[in-house]
Enzyme design. Structure first.
Site, short mmCIF file in Angstrom:
data_model
loop_
_atom_site.label_atom_id
_atom_site.label_comp_id
_atom_site.label_asym_id
_atom_site.label_seq_id
_atom_site.Cartn_x
_atom_site.Cartn_y
_atom_site.Cartn_z
N ASP A 181 0.86 -1.18 0.00
CA ASP A 181 0.00 0.00 0.00
C ASP A 181 0.90 1.23 0.00
OD1 ASP A 181 -2.74 1.20 0.26
OD2 ASP A 181 -1.83 2.03 2.07
N GLU B 187 1.00 5.73 0.51
CA GLU B 187 0.38 7.01 0.89
C GLU B 187 1.05 8.09 0.04
OE1 GLU B 187 -2.23 7.07 2.63
OE2 GLU B 187 -2.12 5.07 3.53
N HIS C 107 -3.76 10.57 6.11
CA HIS C 107 -2.69 9.71 6.62
C HIS C 107 -1.89 10.31 7.77
CE1 HIS C 107 -0.24 12.32 4.13
NE2 HIS C 107 -0.71 11.80 3.01
N HIS D 270 -5.05 6.28 7.88
CA HIS D 270 -4.42 5.41 6.90
C HIS D 270 -2.92 5.35 7.19
CE1 HIS D 270 -7.66 5.40 3.58
NE2 HIS D 270 -8.21 5.76 4.73
N ASP E 49 -2.22 -0.73 6.51
CA ASP E 49 -3.20 -1.07 5.50
C ASP E 49 -2.78 -2.30 4.70
OD1 ASP E 49 -4.63 1.05 6.38
OD2 ASP E 49 -4.52 2.24 4.55
#
Length: 234
Positions: free
Chosen positions: A7, A9, A57, A150, A155
């Site tokens: 994942d 960000e 985030h 997040h 995640d």
């Protein structure tokens, strides 16, 4: 089979408009079992952090200011990824940012043939349902109570659990006993091992003469039947 669930960000939604990758979290899986091996990194994007992105985030420009640039850890990341399939939720988004950063670092992009999109899998399994990571974790009973904001590694950990469920789930009543190389061995759980069932002798079975005669008559009506000899017991 080695796979990487990952994942990212970012500072926004589109690398083509100057948005940058600021965090990546990767979880290694072998035969759909997490190995405990991970890769996690923050990156200095050399730009501001929009309030909307920071609200998602929690990564501020100040926090990221002393972190390495993407190109400084790109080699380490690519070595970790190897040639494994790469699993992500809405994978085109994560692949887009990853390949944009590799292009800035003048490195080869990651091939889209390695992309596994869990949203596409979920859409096939649950047409019309909500497909966000939160919604799917709720559907499959995956605990996400510790997910306040997040985070790429967090995640990815949730997604690894979801990926297993979307692709068949854990085998009920089986526990991981040992893992040697690429071969995963499963044994019955202790609760199963203690369960005792009475032994039953197999029951003999054979067709009665009346059924055999009816079958013979049916075969005789078929010209050139390949079962004729078998019906005669040859």
């Amino acid at each position: 089979m080695r796979e990487i669930v990952f994942d990212t960000e970012t500072t926004g939604l589109d690398p083509k408009t100057g948005d940058r990758l600021v965090e990546i979290g990767c979880i290694e899986m072998v035969n759909r079992v997490t190995t405990g091996v991970t890769f996690h990194a923050y990156f200095n994007p050399d730009r501001d952090m929009p309030e909307a992105a920071e609200a998602v985030h929690g990564l501020s420009a100040a926090f990221l200011s002393d972190k390495p640039r993407f190109h400084e850890r790109a080699g380490e990341l690519l070595e970790f990824l190897g040639d494994a399939s790469l699993v992500a939720h809405n994978a085109s988004f994560d692949f887009g940012f990853l390949n944009a950063e590799l292009a800035i670092a003048e490195l080869e992009p990651v091939g889209l043939d390695r992309m596994v999109d869990t949203i596409a899998i979920a859409k096939r399994r649950h047409p019309g349902a909500k497909l966000s990571l939160d919604a799917l974790c709720t559907r499959y009973g995956i605990d996400r109570s510790h997910r306040v904001k997040h985070g790429a590694l967090l995640d990815a950990e949730l997604l690894a659990q979801l990926y297993v469920e979307l692709t068949g789930g854990r085998q009920i009543g089986l526990e991981l006993a040992a893992e040697a190389g690429d071969e995963t061995v499963f044994v019955a759980s202790p609760s199963q091992a203690k369960r005792e069932r009475p032994f039953r002798e197999p029951r003999p079975h054979s067709a009665p003469d009346q059924e055999l005669a009816r079958h013979r008559a049916f075969i005789d009506r078929i010209e050139g039947a390949i079962w004729a000899d078998r019906a005669l017991g040859k």
